[in-house]
Design a protein around this motif. Structure first.
Motif, PDB file in Angstrom:
ATOM      1  N   ALA A 117       1.196   9.272  -6.442  1.00 21.26           N
ATOM      2  CA  ALA A 117       2.211   8.245  -6.192  1.00 21.26           C
ATOM      3  C   ALA A 117       1.561   6.901  -5.869  1.00 21.26           C
ATOM      4  CB  ALA A 117       3.117   8.699  -5.046  1.00 21.26           C
ATOM      5  N   ARG A 118       0.509   6.923  -5.072  1.00 16.56           N
ATOM      6  CA  ARG A 118      -0.171   5.670  -4.711  1.00 16.56           C
ATOM      7  C   ARG A 118      -0.763   4.985  -5.937  1.00 16.56           C
ATOM      8  NH1 ARG A 118      -5.072   3.448  -3.718  1.00 16.56           N
ATOM      9  NH2 ARG A 118      -6.158   5.298  -4.477  1.00 16.56           N
ATOM     10  N   GLY A 143       5.501  17.564 -14.464  1.00 17.90           N
ATOM     11  CA  GLY A 143       5.655  18.585 -13.441  1.00 17.90           C
ATOM     12  C   GLY A 143       6.117  18.077 -12.101  1.00 17.90           C
ATOM     13  N   SER A 144       6.084  16.761 -11.892  1.00 19.31           N
ATOM     14  CA  SER A 144       6.496  16.202 -10.609  1.00 19.31           C
ATOM     15  C   SER A 144       7.124  14.839 -10.817  1.00 19.31           C
ATOM     16  CB  SER A 144       5.299  16.093  -9.650  1.00 19.31           C
ATOM     17  OG  SER A 144       4.327  15.192 -10.161  1.00 19.31           O
ATOM     18  N   THR A 145       7.870  14.413  -9.808  1.00 20.74           N
ATOM     19  CA  THR A 145       8.474  13.079  -9.806  1.00 20.74           C
ATOM     20  C   THR A 145       8.010  12.363  -8.549  1.00 20.74           C
ATOM     21  OG1 THR A 145      10.424  13.730 -11.082  1.00 20.74           O
ATOM     22  CG2 THR A 145      10.644  11.806  -9.650  1.00 20.74           C
ATOM     23  N   GLU A 146       7.493  11.157  -8.728  1.00 19.99           N
ATOM     24  CA  GLU A 146       6.996  10.373  -7.604  1.00 19.99           C
ATOM     25  C   GLU A 146       7.922   9.195  -7.322  1.00 19.99           C
ATOM     26  OE1 GLU A 146       4.425  13.207  -8.072  1.00 19.99           O
ATOM     27  OE2 GLU A 146       4.617  11.849  -9.784  1.00 19.99           O
ATOM     28  N   THR A 153       1.680  -3.298  -1.121  1.00 15.38           N
ATOM     29  CA  THR A 153       1.085  -1.959  -1.006  1.00 15.38           C
ATOM     30  C   THR A 153       2.184  -0.964  -0.648  1.00 15.38           C
ATOM     31  OG1 THR A 153       0.558  -2.347   1.335  1.00 15.38           O
ATOM     32  CG2 THR A 153      -1.161  -2.854  -0.290  1.00 15.38           C
ATOM     33  N   PRO A 154       1.991   0.322  -0.957  1.00 13.64           N
ATOM     34  CA  PRO A 154       3.028   1.312  -0.662  1.00 13.64           C
ATOM     35  C   PRO A 154       3.190   1.555   0.826  1.00 13.64           C
ATOM     36  CG  PRO A 154       1.059   2.379  -1.518  1.00 13.64           C
ATOM     37  CD  PRO A 154       0.842   0.909  -1.666  1.00 13.64           C
ATOM     38  N   GLU A 292      -3.237   2.492 -15.281  1.00 19.09           N
ATOM     39  CA  GLU A 292      -3.607   1.148 -14.828  1.00 19.09           C
ATOM     40  C   GLU A 292      -3.976   1.149 -13.347  1.00 19.09           C
ATOM     41  OE1 GLU A 292      -1.540   0.931 -18.597  1.00 19.09           O
ATOM     42  OE2 GLU A 292      -0.960   1.887 -16.697  1.00 19.09           O
ATOM     43  N   GLY A 293      -3.292   1.996 -12.569  1.00 13.35           N
ATOM     44  CA  GLY A 293      -3.640   2.114 -11.157  1.00 13.35           C
ATOM     45  C   GLY A 293      -5.030   2.682 -10.962  1.00 13.35           C
TER      46      GLY A 293
END
Length: 489
Positions: A117-118, A143-146, A153-154, A292-293
């Motif tokens: 997620a970050r 397989g997952s949702t963030e 910043t988060p 890109e992250g």
């Protein structure tokens, strides 16, 4: 500061598809030079016991060969390959990882859902326009949702166990969307809303941005192939249309990629549920995502912005770790390692410094069990910037900083360097009384079958308690493949 024209490669081994990005920084601006994608649907191969099916694994491995030429052109520290939900969950991932690393010629890091997620948020922010504002990023993977809420910043991160491939397998395994008795789309929609309960605050008052394949596919279907802003009324109509279909093959949706079609209904159910449960009216669509992250993170590691160092500093402050003792142990451990292996790589040096900074983190909870608790905290916490194996490595060092040495849990990709453990343990002994103490005349060298530590007799006479601890340490290493011999000069 990132130099001009420095290239990086990011490879995301996702649950639905593998994505490669080759990027370059020009005047501090990231430019995408090359992208590539292989649709593998890795999550389809997980059975009820979380074992990865051989045929699906082989399909994924075959796809990796296309990425090798790009990676081969770059220095190792300019490449980062990450595995996400399916590789986190797979109980038998070791064999796949060994084969995959052999094909790619690069190590694979398994990252947590929160780290995923970050990185997604970092990637999306790299393309965000306008002044800083409150944002909510939604990313639906295989397989997952963030979901992430933050400014530059988060601030709040969530990773949910639902994705377009896993939901396809769960609700649309035979391709049926609705029948006379069951509407599978509505079931998937309700299941997604259940996962999203109590997360409404993440989107409240924020600009909502979506990223990755499912959200892009929905936007293209709605707006004639364009990545336009998704409006609530439009996705409501699309969801109703798909829910009325009998079979996935019946979906008449222009601009829907054929590779996306098998998982589109499941992805749409999750996205529409997100709109409904979080009361979203509009969603921007980002061209950037986790790749890109990863590139921005890589550049930061090499040029003074390593997020992992910030995480360690925050942990030290949160748990009130004694900074003076952490400095003493770290300085001595690194000095001993330099004697032992003068050409140790920067990653190993960083790892030893971080272990020294965190070695007493467990004291905040217990004096007698601080090693065990500290190791547990580091191994199981969500640590921004760290891969799961990196956390496991630090936990191993913390757990074994003194006393009998317990062997690491054997699995592929985890091979702790005994040099680091020895230097940390010796540094902890030398500063057990929390006193600054020099290494004048102390020499640590490697031998064919282990290590030799030589100390001046005068130094030992001045520190008799330390001499006794060193003799115990010599005994502890007798049970290890590399023995420790201590002698006087």
């Amino acid at each position: 500061m990132v130099p001009d024209t420095e290239r990086y490669a990011a490879l995301d081994l996702g649950s639905n598809s593998f994505h490669l990005l080759l990027a370059e920084f020009r005047d501090q601006r990231m430019v995408r030079l090359h992208t590539d994608k292989a649709m593998v649907r890795l999550a389809e191969g997980l059975d009820e016991k979380r074992n990865l099916d051989t045929a699906v694994a082989e399909r994924a491995l075959d796809a990796l060969h296309r990425f090798r030429p790009v990676l081969a052109e770059l220095p190792a520290d300019h490449i980062r390959v990450v595995g996400t939900n399916t590789l986190r969950a797979a109980a038998n991932a070791d064999g796949f990882l060994e084969s995959a690393e052999s094909i790619l010629g690069a190590p694979i890091e398994i990252i947590s859902g929160i780290e995923e997620a970050r990185l997604i948020y970092s990637g999306v922010m790299a393309a965000a326009d306008g002044p800083p504002r409150l944002r909510c990023v939604v990313d639906i993977g295989g397989g997952s949702t963030e979901l992430v809420r933050g400014y530059e910043t988060p601030q709040q991160l969530q990773s949910l166990y639902m994705g377009c491939v896993s939901f396809s397998k769960r609700f649309f395994a035979d391709g049926i969307v609705s029948s006379n008795t069951v509407n599978h789309f509505n079931r998937a929609h309700r299941a997604a809303r259940a996962e999203l309960q109590e997360l409404q605050h993440l989107a409240e008052g924020a600009q909502v941005i979506g990223s990755s394949g499912t959200i892009k596919a929905v936007a293209r279907v709605l707006y004639g192939g364009e990545l336009a802003e998704i409006k609530r009324e439009d996705i409501d109509k699309l969801a109703a249309k798909v829910a009325d279909a009998k079979h996935i093959a019946d979906l008449d949706l222009p601009d829907l990629d054929s590779e996306r079609r098998p998982v589109f209904a499941a992805g749409l159910a999750i996205l529409h549920a997100t709109f409904c449960e979080l009361d979203i009216q509009t969603m921007q669509v980002s061209p950037y995502a986790i790749r890109e992250g990863i590139v921005h993170d890589l550049a930061g590691r090499l040029h003074g912005g390593d997020r992992r160092a910030d995480t360690v500093a925050a942990l030290m402050q949160l748990w009130q770790v004694g900074t003076a003792q952490a400095r003493r142990v770290g300085d001595t451990a690194l000095a001993l390692l330099h004697q032992l292996r003068p050409k140790t790589g920067s990653e190993e040096l960083q790892r030893l410094r971080w272990a020294a900074q965190l070695h007493e983190i467990g004291l905040a909870l217990s004096h007698s069990d601080f090693r065990k608790l500290g190791a547990y905290m580091i191994e199981h916490a969500d640590l921004a910037g760290f891969a799961k194996t990196e956390q496991e490595y630090l936990a191993y060092l913390l757990r074994n900083q003194r006393g009998r040495i317990k062997p690491p849990r054997e699995h592929y990709g985890f091979h702790p360097n005994p040099d680091l453990l020895l230097c940390l343990r010796l540094a902890c002994i030398i500063h057990r009384d929390r006193t600054d103490r020099g290494l004048d005349g102390i020499k640590l060298k490697a031998r064919d079958n282990g290590y030799r530590l030589r100390l001046p007799r005068e130094w030992l006479d001045q520190n008799p308690a330390i001499e006794d601890l060193l003799r115990q340490e010599e005994e502890y290493w007798q049970s290890q493949p590399q023995a420790l011999e201590i002698s006087e000069v």
